[in-house]
Design a protein around this motif. Sequence first.
Motif, PDB file in Angstrom:
ATOM      1  N   LEU A   5       0.834  -1.209   0.000  1.00  0.00           N
ATOM      2  CA  LEU A   5       0.000   0.000   0.000  1.00  0.00           C
ATOM      3  C   LEU A   5       0.863   1.252   0.000  1.00  0.00           C
ATOM      4  CD1 LEU A   5      -2.859  -0.994   2.489  1.00  0.00           C
ATOM      5  CD2 LEU A   5      -2.990  -0.766   0.005  1.00  0.00           C
ATOM      6  N   VAL A   6       1.968   1.230   0.748  1.00  0.00           N
ATOM      7  CA  VAL A   6       2.868   2.385   0.759  1.00  0.00           C
ATOM      8  C   VAL A   6       3.449   2.627  -0.629  1.00  0.00           C
ATOM      9  CG1 VAL A   6       5.079   3.225   1.636  1.00  0.00           C
ATOM     10  CG2 VAL A   6       3.418   2.227   3.205  1.00  0.00           C
ATOM     11  N   LEU A   7       3.837   1.557  -1.316  1.00  0.00           N
ATOM     12  CA  LEU A   7       4.404   1.711  -2.654  1.00  0.00           C
ATOM     13  C   LEU A   7       3.369   2.232  -3.648  1.00  0.00           C
ATOM     14  CD1 LEU A   7       6.607  -1.512  -2.874  1.00  0.00           C
ATOM     15  CD2 LEU A   7       7.387   0.849  -2.672  1.00  0.00           C
ATOM     16  N   ILE A   8       2.147   1.733  -3.541  1.00  0.00           N
ATOM     17  CA  ILE A   8       1.092   2.205  -4.448  1.00  0.00           C
ATOM     18  C   ILE A   8       0.775   3.674  -4.190  1.00  0.00           C
ATOM     19  CG2 ILE A   8      -1.352   1.990  -4.968  1.00  0.00           C
ATOM     20  CD1 ILE A   8       0.339  -0.031  -6.397  1.00  0.00           C
ATOM     21  N   ILE A   9       0.716   4.067  -2.912  1.00  0.00           N
ATOM     22  CA  ILE A   9       0.457   5.471  -2.584  1.00  0.00           C
ATOM     23  C   ILE A   9       1.595   6.355  -3.085  1.00  0.00           C
ATOM     24  CG2 ILE A   9       0.218   7.114  -0.680  1.00  0.00           C
ATOM     25  CD1 ILE A   9      -1.234   4.901   0.864  1.00  0.00           C
ATOM     26  N   ALA A  10       2.840   5.891  -2.909  1.00  0.00           N
ATOM     27  CA  ALA A  10       3.987   6.674  -3.393  1.00  0.00           C
ATOM     28  C   ALA A  10       3.952   6.820  -4.906  1.00  0.00           C
ATOM     29  CB  ALA A  10       5.288   6.002  -2.960  1.00  0.00           C
ATOM     30  N   SER A  11       3.613   5.742  -5.619  1.00  0.00           N
ATOM     31  CA  SER A  11       3.532   5.845  -7.080  1.00  0.00           C
ATOM     32  C   SER A  11       2.435   6.809  -7.498  1.00  0.00           C
ATOM     33  CB  SER A  11       3.289   4.464  -7.684  1.00  0.00           C
ATOM     34  OG  SER A  11       2.023   3.956  -7.293  1.00  0.00           O
ATOM     35  N   GLY A  12       1.327   6.807  -6.757  1.00  0.00           N
ATOM     36  CA  GLY A  12       0.266   7.771  -7.061  1.00  0.00           C
ATOM     37  C   GLY A  12       0.716   9.206  -6.854  1.00  0.00           C
ATOM     38  N   LEU A  13       1.496   9.452  -5.812  1.00  0.00           N
ATOM     39  CA  LEU A  13       2.006  10.803  -5.566  1.00  0.00           C
ATOM     40  C   LEU A  13       2.995  11.219  -6.651  1.00  0.00           C
ATOM     41  CD1 LEU A  13       2.526  10.674  -1.689  1.00  0.00           C
ATOM     42  CD2 LEU A  13       0.676  11.786  -2.946  1.00  0.00           C
ATOM     43  N   PHE A 259       7.006  -1.476  -8.794  1.00  0.00           N
ATOM     44  CA  PHE A 259       7.303  -2.114  -7.516  1.00  0.00           C
ATOM     45  C   PHE A 259       6.035  -2.321  -6.701  1.00  0.00           C
ATOM     46  CE2 PHE A 259      11.763  -0.251  -7.863  1.00  0.00           C
ATOM     47  CZ  PHE A 259      12.289  -1.454  -8.289  1.00  0.00           C
ATOM     48  N   GLY A 260       5.113  -1.365  -6.763  1.00  0.00           N
ATOM     49  CA  GLY A 260       3.855  -1.506  -6.034  1.00  0.00           C
ATOM     50  C   GLY A 260       3.026  -2.673  -6.558  1.00  0.00           C
ATOM     51  N   ILE A 261       2.973  -2.813  -7.888  1.00  0.00           N
ATOM     52  CA  ILE A 261       2.206  -3.925  -8.468  1.00  0.00           C
ATOM     53  C   ILE A 261       2.837  -5.264  -8.098  1.00  0.00           C
ATOM     54  CG2 ILE A 261       1.539  -4.990 -10.650  1.00  0.00           C
ATOM     55  CD1 ILE A 261       1.232  -2.191 -11.811  1.00  0.00           C
ATOM     56  N   VAL A 262       4.176  -5.328  -8.162  1.00  0.00           N
ATOM     57  CA  VAL A 262       4.862  -6.567  -7.772  1.00  0.00           C
ATOM     58  C   VAL A 262       4.601  -6.885  -6.306  1.00  0.00           C
ATOM     59  CG1 VAL A 262       7.126  -7.622  -7.442  1.00  0.00           C
ATOM     60  CG2 VAL A 262       6.630  -6.372  -9.540  1.00  0.00           C
ATOM     61  N   ALA A 263       4.618  -5.850  -5.455  1.00  0.00           N
ATOM     62  CA  ALA A 263       4.361  -6.077  -4.032  1.00  0.00           C
ATOM     63  C   ALA A 263       2.945  -6.580  -3.810  1.00  0.00           C
ATOM     64  CB  ALA A 263       4.594  -4.788  -3.255  1.00  0.00           C
ATOM     65  N   ILE A 264       1.984  -6.059  -4.552  1.00  0.00           N
ATOM     66  CA  ILE A 264       0.602  -6.527  -4.401  1.00  0.00           C
ATOM     67  C   ILE A 264       0.481  -7.975  -4.854  1.00  0.00           C
ATOM     68  CG2 ILE A 264      -1.708  -6.251  -5.396  1.00  0.00           C
ATOM     69  CD1 ILE A 264      -1.402  -3.298  -5.211  1.00  0.00           C
ATOM     70  N   LEU A 265       1.147  -8.327  -5.959  1.00  0.00           N
ATOM     71  CA  LEU A 265       1.106  -9.715  -6.421  1.00  0.00           C
ATOM     72  C   LEU A 265       1.724 -10.659  -5.393  1.00  0.00           C
ATOM     73  CD1 LEU A 265       2.064  -9.284 -10.196  1.00  0.00           C
ATOM     74  CD2 LEU A 265      -0.196  -9.743  -9.230  1.00  0.00           C
ATOM     75  N   LEU A 266       2.867 -10.283  -4.832  1.00  0.00           N
ATOM     76  CA  LEU A 266       3.491 -11.119  -3.810  1.00  0.00           C
ATOM     77  C   LEU A 266       2.619 -11.222  -2.574  1.00  0.00           C
ATOM     78  CD1 LEU A 266       7.218  -9.928  -4.062  1.00  0.00           C
ATOM     79  CD2 LEU A 266       6.216 -12.039  -4.941  1.00  0.00           C
ATOM     80  N   THR A 267       1.985 -10.123  -2.201  1.00  0.00           N
ATOM     81  CA  THR A 267       1.084 -10.152  -1.053  1.00  0.00           C
ATOM     82  C   THR A 267      -0.106 -11.067  -1.314  1.00  0.00           C
ATOM     83  OG1 THR A 267       1.737  -7.900  -0.471  1.00  0.00           O
ATOM     84  CG2 THR A 267      -0.318  -8.719   0.466  1.00  0.00           C
ATOM     85  N   SER A 268      -0.642 -10.986  -2.527  1.00  0.00           N
ATOM     86  CA  SER A 268      -1.788 -11.835  -2.867  1.00  0.00           C
ATOM     87  C   SER A 268      -1.410 -13.308  -2.822  1.00  0.00           C
ATOM     88  CB  SER A 268      -2.315 -11.457  -4.258  1.00  0.00           C
ATOM     89  OG  SER A 268      -2.697 -10.095  -4.309  1.00  0.00           O
ATOM     90  N   VAL A 269      -0.222 -13.642  -3.377  1.00  0.00           N
ATOM     91  CA  VAL A 269       0.230 -15.033  -3.342  1.00  0.00           C
ATOM     92  C   VAL A 269       0.431 -15.498  -1.907  1.00  0.00           C
ATOM     93  CG1 VAL A 269       2.118 -16.572  -3.971  1.00  0.00           C
ATOM     94  CG2 VAL A 269       1.257 -14.923  -5.636  1.00  0.00           C
TER      95      VAL A 269
END
Length: 314
Positions: A5-13, A259-269
């Motif tokens: 979530l932090v990575l996704i928020i940072a990418s949005g900023l 990096f945010g998308i990869v982190a979400i995929l790893l979290t989902s797995v």
Amino acid sequence: TALSLVLIIASGLFLRTLLNLKAIDPGFDEQVLEANLDTSLVSGNGVALGTALLERLSTVPGVERASFSQFGFGRGASRICCISLEGYVPHENEDKSVRVQPVSAEYFRSLSIPIIAGRPFADADRNRAPRVAIINETMARHYFRGADPVGKRFAWWHTAPKDVEIVGVVRDAKYDNLRQDSPRLVYLPATQQGPGPNFVQIRAKTDRERQVATLVQDFRAAIRTVGPDIRIVSLEPLSAAVNRTLAPERLVSWLSMGFGIVAILLTSVGLYGLLSYNVVRKTKEFGIRMALGAGRLTIVRMVMAVSRLPEKSK
């Protein structure tokens, strides 16, 4: 999950910063074509070469207006120190240097930079004529504090005679990139300074039937006619030069989003594996509960609830 979530928020900023930068008005028309020319192999007077080139371009179909300058957007700069103006006393340790941009007479009209006071350069502003200059708004605010700068004179050194007259003021335009404020900028007539046409600006007519590729071909043919030794380093709209200065922001934005998308995929797995493990571990319990009358919704709620890891066997 928190890290993703932090990575996704940072990418949005970062993406928002990029969009905000792209929304900044550069102060000139980004659709104008600009050519970077290498005239090092051409002998003779640079002003004469630039004048001949503009005369040739004026006959090219589809060209509404053409001009040339010593520098292009984000393509170098010239700084002169130390400027001395009439009636202005500099502060202690003040930076008295300014940026300088020699341009042809049609430069401001080609790039749609409005003149807000005074007059543009004219054909009469030549080598033996009185020296003139046009300044931007930032320089006018810094040195004249709301007073009319038209008609004032300055010199490039405090001991030199103040023989350069300010004949106009133009609106601020970006110089190096979109992130920086407009510098204090002095435009000088190329006919008095003598630089060659390092950068040529071409404003096309509003003719949708004529393709840009055809205009580019005609421009290259005009260059070969005026000077066969002139090399075209680049030919692109000013919007491409502006986008090139945004490359760091664009790179950081895409990297953080990746990096945010990869982190979400790893979290989902990881979550899937944890839930799968808990379901397998509690299969017998689910069977007993369903035999005792538990519904499907109750079982799903149990699976989706936060479970604690199995305790160590005593």
